[in-house]
Design a protein around this motif. Structure first.
Motif, PDB file in Angstrom:
ATOM      1  N   ARG A  66     111.304  76.489  72.204  1.00 18.04           N
ATOM      2  CA  ARG A  66     112.463  75.604  72.093  1.00 18.04           C
ATOM      3  C   ARG A  66     112.221  74.290  72.844  1.00 18.04           C
ATOM      4  O   ARG A  66     112.568  73.212  72.353  1.00 18.04           O
ATOM      5  CB  ARG A  66     113.702  76.309  72.629  1.00 18.04           C
ATOM      6  CG  ARG A  66     114.142  77.463  71.730  1.00 18.04           C
ATOM      7  CD  ARG A  66     115.216  78.331  72.350  1.00 18.04           C
ATOM      8  NE  ARG A  66     116.358  77.529  72.795  1.00 18.04           N
ATOM      9  CZ  ARG A  66     117.151  77.893  73.798  1.00 18.04           C
ATOM     10  NH1 ARG A  66     116.915  79.015  74.463  1.00 18.04           N
ATOM     11  NH2 ARG A  66     118.167  77.141  74.135  1.00 18.04           N
ATOM     12  N   LEU A  67     111.620  74.366  74.013  1.00 16.22           N
ATOM     13  CA  LEU A  67     111.392  73.156  74.808  1.00 16.22           C
ATOM     14  C   LEU A  67     110.288  72.288  74.201  1.00 16.22           C
ATOM     15  O   LEU A  67     110.367  71.063  74.222  1.00 16.22           O
ATOM     16  CB  LEU A  67     111.071  73.536  76.249  1.00 16.22           C
ATOM     17  CG  LEU A  67     112.229  74.271  76.950  1.00 16.22           C
ATOM     18  CD1 LEU A  67     111.774  74.836  78.278  1.00 16.22           C
ATOM     19  CD2 LEU A  67     113.430  73.359  77.117  1.00 16.22           C
ATOM     20  N   ARG A  68     109.285  72.920  73.624  1.00 16.12           N
ATOM     21  CA  ARG A  68     108.233  72.166  72.933  1.00 16.12           C
ATOM     22  C   ARG A  68     108.811  71.478  71.702  1.00 16.12           C
ATOM     23  O   ARG A  68     108.551  70.304  71.445  1.00 16.12           O
ATOM     24  CB  ARG A  68     107.088  73.120  72.556  1.00 16.12           C
ATOM     25  CG  ARG A  68     105.851  72.427  72.050  1.00 16.12           C
ATOM     26  CD  ARG A  68     104.663  73.382  71.965  1.00 16.12           C
ATOM     27  NE  ARG A  68     104.974  74.673  71.424  1.00 16.12           N
ATOM     28  CZ  ARG A  68     104.944  74.972  70.120  1.00 16.12           C
ATOM     29  NH1 ARG A  68     104.607  74.053  69.238  1.00 16.12           N
ATOM     30  NH2 ARG A  68     105.235  76.178  69.693  1.00 16.12           N
ATOM     31  N   GLU A  69     109.617  72.206  70.953  1.00 17.99           N
ATOM     32  CA  GLU A  69     110.263  71.631  69.777  1.00 17.99           C
ATOM     33  C   GLU A  69     111.228  70.506  70.159  1.00 17.99           C
ATOM     34  O   GLU A  69     111.448  69.582  69.375  1.00 17.99           O
ATOM     35  CB  GLU A  69     111.005  72.716  68.982  1.00 17.99           C
ATOM     36  CG  GLU A  69     110.079  73.659  68.246  1.00 17.99           C
ATOM     37  CD  GLU A  69     109.282  72.967  67.161  1.00 17.99           C
ATOM     38  OE1 GLU A  69     109.874  72.316  66.289  1.00 17.99           O
ATOM     39  OE2 GLU A  69     108.039  73.062  67.193  1.00 17.99           O
ATOM     40  N   ALA A  70     111.777  70.572  71.367  1.00 19.56           N
ATOM     41  CA  ALA A  70     112.694  69.527  71.830  1.00 19.56           C
ATOM     42  C   ALA A  70     111.954  68.231  72.155  1.00 19.56           C
ATOM     43  O   ALA A  70     112.578  67.183  72.277  1.00 19.56           O
ATOM     44  CB  ALA A  70     113.475  70.004  73.052  1.00 19.56           C
ATOM     45  N   GLY A  71     110.608  68.307  72.290  1.00 26.14           N
ATOM     46  CA  GLY A  71     109.852  67.083  72.488  1.00 26.14           C
ATOM     47  C   GLY A  71     108.809  67.094  73.579  1.00 26.14           C
ATOM     48  O   GLY A  71     108.117  66.094  73.778  1.00 26.14           O
ATOM     49  N   CYS A  72     108.648  68.182  74.319  1.00 26.40           N
ATOM     50  CA  CYS A  72     107.623  68.216  75.364  1.00 26.40           C
ATOM     51  C   CYS A  72     106.241  68.027  74.731  1.00 26.40           C
ATOM     52  O   CYS A  72     105.926  68.639  73.713  1.00 26.40           O
ATOM     53  CB  CYS A  72     107.633  69.547  76.106  1.00 26.40           C
ATOM     54  SG  CYS A  72     108.962  69.727  77.278  1.00 26.40           S
ATOM     55  N   GLY A  73     105.423  67.202  75.360  1.00 24.57           N
ATOM     56  CA  GLY A  73     104.057  67.012  74.894  1.00 24.57           C
ATOM     57  C   GLY A  73     103.170  68.184  75.248  1.00 24.57           C
ATOM     58  O   GLY A  73     102.251  68.516  74.509  1.00 24.57           O
ATOM     59  N   GLU A  74     103.442  68.809  76.386  1.00 21.42           N
ATOM     60  CA  GLU A  74     102.693  69.984  76.809  1.00 21.42           C
ATOM     61  C   GLU A  74     103.649  70.994  77.423  1.00 21.42           C
ATOM     62  O   GLU A  74     104.621  70.613  78.083  1.00 21.42           O
ATOM     63  CB  GLU A  74     101.611  69.635  77.838  1.00 21.42           C
ATOM     64  CG  GLU A  74     100.467  68.841  77.266  1.00 21.42           C
ATOM     65  CD  GLU A  74      99.310  68.658  78.232  1.00 21.42           C
ATOM     66  OE1 GLU A  74      98.177  68.609  77.759  1.00 21.42           O
ATOM     67  OE2 GLU A  74      99.544  68.583  79.451  1.00 21.42           O
ATOM     68  N   VAL A  75     103.353  72.258  77.211  1.00 23.65           N
ATOM     69  CA  VAL A  75     104.090  73.349  77.833  1.00 23.65           C
ATOM     70  C   VAL A  75     103.050  74.297  78.414  1.00 23.65           C
ATOM     71  O   VAL A  75     102.143  74.746  77.712  1.00 23.65           O
ATOM     72  CB  VAL A  75     104.985  74.097  76.811  1.00 23.65           C
ATOM     73  CG1 VAL A  75     105.637  75.309  77.465  1.00 23.65           C
ATOM     74  CG2 VAL A  75     106.033  73.163  76.232  1.00 23.65           C
ATOM     75  N   LEU A  76     103.170  74.578  79.695  1.00 27.47           N
ATOM     76  CA  LEU A  76     102.254  75.478  80.386  1.00 27.47           C
ATOM     77  C   LEU A  76     103.009  76.767  80.686  1.00 27.47           C
ATOM     78  O   LEU A  76     104.011  76.747  81.401  1.00 27.47           O
ATOM     79  CB  LEU A  76     101.747  74.845  81.678  1.00 27.47           C
ATOM     80  CG  LEU A  76     100.778  75.649  82.533  1.00 27.47           C
ATOM     81  CD1 LEU A  76      99.467  75.863  81.788  1.00 27.47           C
ATOM     82  CD2 LEU A  76     100.514  74.933  83.845  1.00 27.47           C
ATOM     83  N   LEU A  77     102.555  77.873  80.119  1.00 30.53           N
ATOM     84  CA  LEU A  77     103.137  79.186  80.376  1.00 30.53           C
ATOM     85  C   LEU A  77     102.260  79.894  81.396  1.00 30.53           C
ATOM     86  O   LEU A  77     101.037  79.938  81.243  1.00 30.53           O
ATOM     87  CB  LEU A  77     103.181  80.020  79.096  1.00 30.53           C
ATOM     88  CG  LEU A  77     104.052  79.520  77.971  1.00 30.53           C
ATOM     89  CD1 LEU A  77     103.855  80.384  76.729  1.00 30.53           C
ATOM     90  CD2 LEU A  77     105.500  79.521  78.379  1.00 30.53           C
ATOM     91  N   VAL A  78     102.877  80.464  82.423  1.00 31.21           N
ATOM     92  CA  VAL A  78     102.120  81.102  83.488  1.00 31.21           C
ATOM     93  C   VAL A  78     102.747  82.452  83.807  1.00 31.21           C
ATOM     94  O   VAL A  78     103.975  82.571  83.896  1.00 31.21           O
ATOM     95  CB  VAL A  78     102.120  80.227  84.762  1.00 31.21           C
ATOM     96  CG1 VAL A  78     101.317  80.893  85.872  1.00 31.21           C
ATOM     97  CG2 VAL A  78     101.584  78.842  84.468  1.00 31.21           C
TER      98      VAL A  78
END
Length: 169
Positions: free
Chosen positions: A53-65
């Motif tokens: 959802r946050l990536r689709e909202a426009g984040c260029g990168e998402v880091l999952l840890v």
């Protein structure tokens, strides 16, 4: 880091062979990473999850840890695909980077070929980066190429060939 590729048409068994080879390379004491090229749209995230959802909202990168792994998803958003060299440079230090796909990259590679798939052999005289062919029909393929022909159903022999070719043994 040494780089060794696997080329072949869809359905030839590249991923299945890699699954059999990777434990052998790790058992030989190597730190192994893999770069797989996808020719189609893919998504490792699932719709409805927070990261999606946050990536689709426009984040260029998402880091999952988590305590077991981390994954960085980078949206290209109409930017060009990174070059092969840029992709390899993203890996942490390791001994061997295995590459699935990238048929025409100038790195040594093994062609996985099944005549039953109905596609032509990639290991022609013009493609000097293919150093050997693994096939389920060696008696057919040996007549089509001057490269070494390895039995696809013998991953131990294929692993030994790659380890020797890359100078690990």
């Amino acid at each position: 880091m040494k780089v060794f590729g696997f080329a072949g048409y869809s359905g030839a068994g590249k991923t299945t062979l890699l699954e059999a080879l990777i434990p052998r390379f790790v058992a030989a004491g190597l730190r192994v990473s893999l770069l797989k090229h996808a020719h189609h749209h893919f998504d490792i995230d699932r719709p409805g999850k927070d990261s999606y959802r946050l990536r689709e909202a426009g984040c260029g990168e998402v880091l999952l840890v988590s305590g077991q792994r981390w994954a960085l998803m980078h949206e290209l958003r109409d930017a060009p695909e990174p070059t092969f060299e840029e992709q390899i440079a993203r890996f942490s230090d390791c001994d061997l980077v295995l590459v699935e796909g990238f048929k025409h990259m100038p790195v040594p590679k093994l062609e996985v070929h099944r005549p039953s798939v109905g596609k032509p052999l990639i290991a022609t005289d013009e493609n000097e980066h293919i150093v050997a062919v693994a096939t389920d029909e060696p008696e057919v393929v040996v007549k089509l190429t001057r490269r070494p022909v390895l039995p696809l159903n013998n991953p131990a022999a294929i692993a030994e060939f790659i380890l020797q070719h890359q100078g690990f043994v």
